[in-house]
Design an enzyme around this catalytic site. Sequence first.
Site, PDB file in Angstrom:
ATOM      1  N   LEU A 253       0.838  -1.199   0.000  1.00  0.00           N
ATOM      2  CA  LEU A 253       0.000   0.000   0.000  1.00  0.00           C
ATOM      3  C   LEU A 253       0.877   1.254   0.000  1.00  0.00           C
ATOM      4  O   LEU A 253       0.490   2.282   0.546  1.00  0.00           O
ATOM      5  CB  LEU A 253      -0.921  -0.003   1.224  1.00  0.00           C
ATOM      6  CG  LEU A 253      -2.148  -0.924   1.171  1.00  0.00           C
ATOM      7  CD1 LEU A 253      -2.937  -0.868   2.475  1.00  0.00           C
ATOM      8  CD2 LEU A 253      -3.075  -0.576  -0.002  1.00  0.00           C
ATOM      9  N   GLY A 256       3.241   5.384  -5.151  1.00  0.00           N
ATOM     10  CA  GLY A 256       4.484   5.701  -5.847  1.00  0.00           C
ATOM     11  C   GLY A 256       4.235   6.048  -7.304  1.00  0.00           C
ATOM     12  O   GLY A 256       3.110   6.405  -7.689  1.00  0.00           O
ATOM     13  N   CYS A 263       7.691  -8.552 -13.794  1.00  0.00           N
ATOM     14  CA  CYS A 263       6.552  -9.449 -13.531  1.00  0.00           C
ATOM     15  C   CYS A 263       5.188  -8.774 -13.632  1.00  0.00           C
ATOM     16  O   CYS A 263       4.363  -9.186 -14.448  1.00  0.00           O
ATOM     17  CB  CYS A 263       6.709 -10.070 -12.146  1.00  0.00           C
ATOM     18  SG  CYS A 263       8.289 -10.892 -11.970  1.00  0.00           S
TER      19      CYS A 263
END
Length: 434
Positions: A253, A256, A263
């Site tokens: 959480l 950014g 991935c």
Amino acid sequence: MRIAMIGTGYVGLVSGTCFSEFGIHVTGVDKDARKIDLLHQNVMPIYEPGLDELVAANVKSGRLEFTTDLKAAVKSADAVFIAVGTPSRRGDGHADLSYVYAAAEEIAQSLEGYTVIVTKSTVPVGTGDEVEKIIRKTRPDADFDVVSNPEFLREGSAINDFMRPDRVVIGTESERARAVMKQLYRVLYLIETPIVFTSRRTSELIKYAGNTFLATKITFINEIADLCEKVGADVHDVAKGIGLDGRIGKKFLHAGPGYGGSCFPKDTLALVRTARDYQAPLRIVETVVAVNDERKKRMAERIVAAAGGSVKGKTVAVLGLTFKPNTDDMRDSPSLDIVPALTAAGAVVKAFDPEGMDEARKLLPDITYCEDAYQAMDGADVLALVTEWNVFRALDFDRVKSLLKAPVIVDLRNVYEPAMMEEAGFTYTGIGRG
Ligand code: UGA
């Protein structure tokens, strides 16, 4: 027990080395002779904390070896792991399975005695069936089972993730294969790691559903962060306030610049494609992919805004280029959107990253690479913190201020506290700290 690990990339090298640490004899196989040569000299093809020591110790003990000779390795193995790349196929976003299928065919030719073939690579639902078909067709006489055993390793903490996982997922309907897999993970049984036995197709889907859920969680908090900025709320506290609810959980959480790496971007896209193929579109995941792509593109605008609305002729110091700390991986890193947008807007970019610069030079050739963070910010008009490496967490603010032309910091990882930065005399912008 003996295993052959086909592929000495990230997943193969870490998993193979950790299995040898569990006491299993492991042969790491790769077609790339240069890579194998380097491994023989204990030079790691990737940066992963602690990996070189672990490889060296296990090679020394005789439990770990590397070769280009797939045939010999497969012949003597009880289990053969397929850990080759499954990149996004150009154009349609499906996982490219050509390496997996080529490996399956080659493995088939060398099988001797009962062997378990394990897919560790992240592969779409149904790939195990296809691998089984290929082996059966190549070697109708072979005695084997195909098992799905996805990996949940995070770059930068991959060894710990392998040695102390939250769970291990094993997809097989064969009792015989199950017994072999149990034996391989015996050490984890001893520390009571939950082992989820399920069908092969379910196991394949668990891997994608896991990564996609995490990518969704990140994208959710990123959008909440944007809202926080508009309404004057603090995303740090929102994340804490919701994360303490056990049903939500605290992890993943951190707002950014958008998720990147080898991935999440590839796996979310591949799952979207699979779902469409099966006429069961995943509308939430499709939105996550679109929102994250757009977010990464828009991050440069924050830096431009902090620089007074234009970066033309200005110098921007960029700290961190890799998609996250403790890796040299640049794949789908937000910096690959941010830096070109800044240079296109006329900025001169001076960058520093502790491990990613060799790779970055190939992808971002037109910027200046520096020896350290302070050299990057010397004479810069604005400082942008893009990846939260530990060395950027304790900058000497007096020095920063004396080097920057103007004390302007854009912190895309919320490493610093806004109040503290303002007190220290900076014009500071974080993410979602309204
Ligand atoms: C991810 C998964 O976490 C692993 O479980 C999985 O095995 C692996 O993919 C894989 O499929 O091989 P990884 O890509 O190494 O691991 O990195 P993460 O730590 O998950 O971070 C992915 C991205 O999300 C990074 O760009 C990171 O900065 C971002 N992130 C992560 C956030 O923006 N906020 C967060 O709270 C967490």
